[in-house]
Motif scaffolding. Sequence first.
Motif, mmCIF file in Angstrom:
data_model
loop_
_atom_site.group_PDB
_atom_site.id
_atom_site.type_symbol
_atom_site.label_atom_id
_atom_site.label_comp_id
_atom_site.label_asym_id
_atom_site.label_seq_id
_atom_site.Cartn_x
_atom_site.Cartn_y
_atom_site.Cartn_z
ATOM 1 N N ASN A 253 21.792 -36.706 58.830
ATOM 2 C CA ASN A 253 20.798 -35.902 59.773
ATOM 3 C C ASN A 253 20.034 -34.992 59.049
ATOM 4 O O ASN A 253 20.669 -33.948 58.753
ATOM 5 N N PRO A 254 18.779 -34.842 58.796
ATOM 6 C CA PRO A 254 18.272 -34.018 57.938
ATOM 7 C C PRO A 254 18.051 -32.556 58.671
ATOM 8 O O PRO A 254 17.773 -31.800 57.939
ATOM 9 N N ARG A 255 18.570 -32.506 59.965
ATOM 10 C CA ARG A 255 18.515 -31.322 60.776
ATOM 11 C C ARG A 255 19.747 -30.772 60.671
ATOM 12 O O ARG A 255 19.990 -29.810 61.481
ATOM 13 N N LYS A 256 20.608 -31.477 60.221
ATOM 14 C CA LYS A 256 22.074 -30.964 60.478
ATOM 15 C C LYS A 256 22.642 -30.793 59.084
ATOM 16 O O LYS A 256 22.388 -31.205 57.894
ATOM 17 N N GLN A 257 24.129 -30.404 59.232
ATOM 18 C CA GLN A 257 24.878 -30.122 58.101
ATOM 19 C C GLN A 257 25.301 -31.374 57.376
ATOM 20 O O GLN A 257 25.629 -32.607 58.109
ATOM 21 N N LEU A 258 25.490 -31.664 56.206
ATOM 22 C CA LEU A 258 25.983 -32.788 55.461
ATOM 23 C C LEU A 258 27.296 -32.938 56.002
ATOM 24 O O LEU A 258 28.307 -32.484 55.760
ATOM 25 N N LYS A 259 27.646 -34.269 56.286
ATOM 26 C CA LYS A 259 28.841 -34.718 56.736
ATOM 27 C C LYS A 259 29.038 -36.232 56.416
ATOM 28 O O LYS A 259 27.958 -37.025 56.203
ATOM 29 N N ASP A 315 19.211 -35.683 50.107
ATOM 30 C CA ASP A 315 20.268 -34.793 50.417
ATOM 31 C C ASP A 315 21.611 -34.835 49.258
ATOM 32 O O ASP A 315 22.170 -33.799 49.282
ATOM 33 N N ILE A 316 21.852 -35.925 48.692
ATOM 34 C CA ILE A 316 22.812 -36.101 47.876
ATOM 35 C C ILE A 316 22.340 -35.843 46.583
ATOM 36 O O ILE A 316 23.109 -35.194 45.751
ATOM 37 N N LEU A 317 21.361 -36.388 46.150
ATOM 38 C CA LEU A 317 20.658 -35.961 44.732
ATOM 39 C C LEU A 317 20.513 -34.502 44.585
ATOM 40 O O LEU A 317 20.654 -34.150 43.418
ATOM 41 N N ASN A 318 20.064 -33.782 45.416
ATOM 42 C CA ASN A 318 19.970 -32.322 45.302
ATOM 43 C C ASN A 318 21.004 -31.396 45.880
ATOM 44 O O ASN A 318 20.872 -30.265 45.603
ATOM 45 N N TYR A 319 21.888 -32.089 45.994
ATOM 46 C CA TYR A 319 23.092 -31.275 46.154
ATOM 47 C C TYR A 319 23.747 -30.624 45.132
ATOM 48 O O TYR A 319 24.165 -31.202 44.131
ATOM 49 N N PRO A 320 23.941 -29.193 45.027
ATOM 50 C CA PRO A 320 24.487 -28.497 43.939
ATOM 51 C C PRO A 320 26.075 -29.056 43.656
ATOM 52 O O PRO A 320 26.852 -28.919 44.466
ATOM 53 N N ILE A 321 26.304 -29.179 42.375
ATOM 54 C CA ILE A 321 27.549 -29.666 41.889
ATOM 55 C C ILE A 321 28.417 -28.608 41.107
ATOM 56 O O ILE A 321 27.820 -27.989 40.215
ATOM 57 N N HIS A 322 29.377 -28.162 41.708
ATOM 58 C CA HIS A 322 30.206 -27.062 41.395
ATOM 59 C C HIS A 322 31.671 -27.288 40.631
ATOM 60 O O HIS A 322 32.279 -26.644 40.122
ATOM 61 N N LEU A 323 32.084 -28.579 41.196
ATOM 62 C CA LEU A 323 33.478 -28.745 40.969
ATOM 63 C C LEU A 323 33.595 -29.878 40.072
ATOM 64 O O LEU A 323 32.804 -30.814 40.319
ATOM 65 N N GLY A 324 34.502 -30.251 39.185
ATOM 66 C CA GLY A 324 34.761 -31.406 38.422
ATOM 67 C C GLY A 324 35.875 -32.196 39.420
ATOM 68 O O GLY A 324 36.570 -31.784 40.257
ATOM 69 N N TRP A 325 36.175 -33.447 38.620
ATOM 70 C CA TRP A 325 37.088 -34.413 39.676
ATOM 71 C C TRP A 325 38.416 -33.684 39.705
ATOM 72 O O TRP A 325 39.036 -33.674 40.919
ATOM 73 N N PRO A 326 39.056 -33.050 38.759
ATOM 74 C CA PRO A 326 40.369 -32.574 39.316
ATOM 75 C C PRO A 326 40.365 -31.458 40.163
ATOM 76 O O PRO A 326 41.230 -31.416 41.116
#
Length: 380
Positions: A253-259, A315-326
């Motif tokens: 939902n573009p108006r809500k938190q990613l879930k 929403d997914i493509l622009n989400y900042p990635i901070h963690l690796g798989w481990p």
Amino acid sequence: MATSSKIFITRENGAVFSAPGLSWASARKVSEVLQHDMENHIYLNNIEFHGASPEPIQLQYEREAKRQRAAFPRDETVIQSFYNKKEFMKHMYQEEQYSNFLAFFQREIDEKGVTKVLNEYLFGGDELAESLLSRMVAGIVHPIMHLGSGAEFQQPAIIAQAIAQASVHKDYLGDGFFQPATKVSASDSERSMNLLGIMEAMRADSKVDGILKRAGAEVSKHCSQWTVPEDQIQEKLVEMINTTIYWTATAQNPRKQLKLDFYFIHAVNLSIFFKAFTDFPYLSASNKSRLLEMKGRMDLLIWASRKMPEPQPDDILNYPIHLGWPEVFVNSYLHPSDDGHLAKFVRTVAFAEELCRPYESSRNLKNLPVMGICGSKSEI
């Protein structure tokens, strides 16, 4: 050694995908809690198999075990009656019979082996097999996920649990969904489409609301267009898992938190087990094809039942990635409120990255989502 009544997980069980560093202690702990779980009723059990050390495995199991119900006592007279398939069917969809069904399938596996039991009771083609196969995807696909766990980790006891679990579920999809879709598909094989194309057509069809009671014919007609030729099983497996993760991740939902939608998570979590199913040496190509067709059609039904949300890929493509798989693995299985769904979801996505990477720049799979699950923005 794993048997029809004993669970024995090792580091060498040939998992489809596992995080590195699984110790013998962790494997023993998983075996221990799953063995204890077998003593309970089938409902409200959920255990993750990979990555965690013995302590969080025990902690997570104890938290969930509090909700489990005691098993019903076994009745030897009833168990013996199941060797008559007509009598067997009279007791289906009766949860109090779960312990009896479990004992029955444990004995059948002991006598005949997993291969013969699966080919007889799920793919035998008779009335009982057709009903059990349909019931496998009831209950938000939990029975077939249980079956997949048993297949992936080579645990006959979990396979026995899975078929027993299916036996006590209602068959509400056979006559009302799978059979009509199969008939339409057989009569109009030229109209085969990829999953994304079917989804677009369903969204454009004003008659489709995802509820079988109100739009059964329309839903079945659209879903029938997902077909799996026997010589394209690998390619269709890749398409299915890529597309399932795509519409699950982008249902925002573009108006809500990613879930993540709870029902969509189950479609994803089931996907990984189809690698195990398609690798089964004792399933025919036609049965592998049929299973994968059922999975894709069930995915479409689950998606439609949630009002067919329009994908929001940005929403997914622009989400900042901070963690690796481990780090993601650790955060998932140590999550204080997760009951296993999140950890399974993370494992499936990590596996899908490996599975789909060879196709990321390939034109072998046309018209798949422009957002590949490997994170690429190029068409895969």
